[in-house]
Design an enzyme around this catalytic site. Sequence first.
Site, mmCIF file in Angstrom:
data_model
loop_
_atom_site.group_PDB
_atom_site.id
_atom_site.type_symbol
_atom_site.label_atom_id
_atom_site.label_comp_id
_atom_site.label_asym_id
_atom_site.label_seq_id
_atom_site.Cartn_x
_atom_site.Cartn_y
_atom_site.Cartn_z
ATOM 1 N N LYS A 1 60.018 -29.926 46.639
ATOM 2 C CA LYS A 1 58.878 -29.003 46.636
ATOM 3 C C LYS A 1 58.146 -28.936 47.980
ATOM 4 O O LYS A 1 58.605 -28.254 48.886
ATOM 5 C CB LYS A 1 57.944 -29.343 45.473
ATOM 6 C CG LYS A 1 58.665 -29.187 44.106
ATOM 7 C CD LYS A 1 57.736 -29.273 42.929
ATOM 8 C CE LYS A 1 58.476 -29.348 41.609
ATOM 9 N NZ LYS A 1 58.784 -28.091 40.967
ATOM 10 N N ASP B 1 60.144 -40.728 41.351
ATOM 11 C CA ASP B 1 60.469 -39.314 41.516
ATOM 12 C C ASP B 1 59.184 -38.591 41.922
ATOM 13 O O ASP B 1 58.364 -38.230 41.079
ATOM 14 C CB ASP B 1 61.051 -38.747 40.216
ATOM 15 C CG ASP B 1 61.339 -37.248 40.350
ATOM 16 O OD1 ASP B 1 61.049 -36.676 41.421
ATOM 17 O OD2 ASP B 1 61.845 -36.660 39.369
ATOM 18 N N TYR C 1 60.364 -35.002 33.527
ATOM 19 C CA TYR C 1 61.486 -34.150 33.924
ATOM 20 C C TYR C 1 61.913 -34.551 35.324
ATOM 21 O O TYR C 1 61.075 -34.714 36.214
ATOM 22 C CB TYR C 1 61.058 -32.685 33.918
ATOM 23 C CG TYR C 1 62.127 -31.710 34.371
ATOM 24 C CD1 TYR C 1 63.265 -31.478 33.594
ATOM 25 C CD2 TYR C 1 62.002 -31.020 35.570
ATOM 26 C CE1 TYR C 1 64.242 -30.577 34.009
ATOM 27 C CE2 TYR C 1 62.981 -30.108 35.987
ATOM 28 C CZ TYR C 1 64.096 -29.902 35.201
ATOM 29 O OH TYR C 1 65.064 -29.013 35.609
HETATM 30 N N1 PLP Z 1 61.699 -34.032 39.600
HETATM 31 C C1 PLP Z 1 60.484 -33.563 39.291
HETATM 32 C C2 PLP Z 1 59.358 -34.527 39.071
HETATM 33 C C3 PLP Z 1 60.259 -32.192 39.171
HETATM 34 O O1 PLP Z 1 59.054 -31.745 38.851
HETATM 35 C C4 PLP Z 1 61.351 -31.308 39.370
HETATM 36 C C5 PLP Z 1 61.174 -29.853 39.232
HETATM 37 O O2 PLP Z 1 60.202 -29.348 38.748
HETATM 38 C C6 PLP Z 1 62.595 -31.848 39.708
HETATM 39 C C7 PLP Z 1 62.733 -33.211 39.815
HETATM 40 C C8 PLP Z 1 63.765 -30.947 39.948
HETATM 41 O O3 PLP Z 1 63.590 -30.244 41.138
HETATM 42 P P1 PLP Z 1 64.379 -28.876 41.387
HETATM 43 O O4 PLP Z 1 63.799 -27.875 40.440
HETATM 44 O O5 PLP Z 1 64.092 -28.572 42.828
HETATM 45 O O6 PLP Z 1 65.815 -29.134 41.138
#
Ligand code: PLP
Length: 428
Positions: free
Chosen positions: A265, A237, A142
């Site tokens: 985060k 990511d 994700y």
């Molecule tokens: N990338 C990863 C690996 C994530 O775990 C998340 C959210 O859980 C995101 C992107 C998206 O972040 P946000 O919820 O702050 O938009």
Amino acid sequence: MSRNEALFAAAQQHIPGGVNSPVRAFGSVGGTPRFFTRGEGAYVWDADGKKYIDYVGSWGPLILGHAHPAVIEAVTRTAQNGMSFGAPTEGEVEIADLLCDMLPSLGQVRLVSSGTEATMSAIRLARGYTGRDKLIKFEGCYHGHADSLLVKAGSGLLTFGNPSSAGVPAAVAADTIVLPYNDVAALEAVFAEQGSQIAALIVEPIAGNMNLVQPSKEFVAAMRKLTQEHGAVLIYDEVMTGFRVGLQCAQGLHGITPDLTCLGKVVGGGLPLAAFGGKREIMSKLAPLGPVYQAGTLSGNPLAVAAGLATLQALREPGFFAALSARTQALATGLTQIGQQWPTELQISAQSVGGMFGVYCSPTVPHSYQEVMNSNRSRFNAFFHAMLNEGVYLAPSAFEAGFVSAAHDDDDIQYTLFAANRVLQQMA
Ligand code: PLP
């Protein structure tokens, strides 16, 4: 009716599903989401006054625990001078310098307000930089909710059983190539066929949105080698793994220098802050220097930057990650020992990396999306609710990683293991 139930009923009147982010709704585990009124250190209290040991930590940001005094002090002090200017502030310079200092792959970094913005912008930048359109992502990963990334995704999409989203134009999805995680042969085949059209490969370098799945060494090496050979941008990511699995994130553990990195985060310490950065040559294509547009009214918000700086400074203290990793590992090892004393079909397994862990209703830890999907979901749901009853708040989904904070102490871990043992005995 409990206060949690009353609030959830009221919430559903004017908020779709009663929540502002789907997994909060307890959709896959069933029952009533807990409305939290307070958090302190490792604990949260719900609207009925029940206390829980929190292993969600706002889905990762709260690596210091709830309401850490240094973070509260920094945010309060900053707020007294104004909440937002839409103009540069010194804090932004400080956090950009700190991030580039901590992560050698970052030549430059741009601040945004969410992980979704970070990945979406990194992909646009990679496309602008390469002049290509195609994107590789992996099944069960994700990367936030931008259109091109909602194809066979993890997290809430897996939780609700529909890994792709309605509303994503077919033409957009067509440029996203989805491959199995940890499958080197599939990756090699795609690069051999379409290498010259691939703008970027985006990956959760340690997957945490299909529960916790670790990459093989071969997979990690192949992603770097193939992107380099074919002129594609490698995007790590690290929104979840960034400053969560170690001081230099997953890339430090892997010994890999990605071209771009997405952070979120932990970098915001609980306020809306995220970032993307990497090679200067690529970052210089961003507006106002270059032709790739990206912007945000609240980007680099002073309060979020203050919370992020206070958090990053705390986790740079000597021994921080050694202690956090040891405690998280004690939890995972303990859960594995407790979980393996039953017949195979009742076994649970667990593993950890830094302050991140996975618990699986399966006898061994999974290495692929398919293995995660084969875990016993109804058993997880029963385990989740029984643990909730015992005062342990795990992520309300079999497909999410868990998080330990620096505020969790040995007693919290011991109590959690004691509760898990009692729960598994009841379930057997
Ligand atoms: N990338 C990863 C690996 C994530 O775990 C998340 C959210 O859980 C995101 C992107 C998206 O972040 P946000 O919820 O702050 O938009």
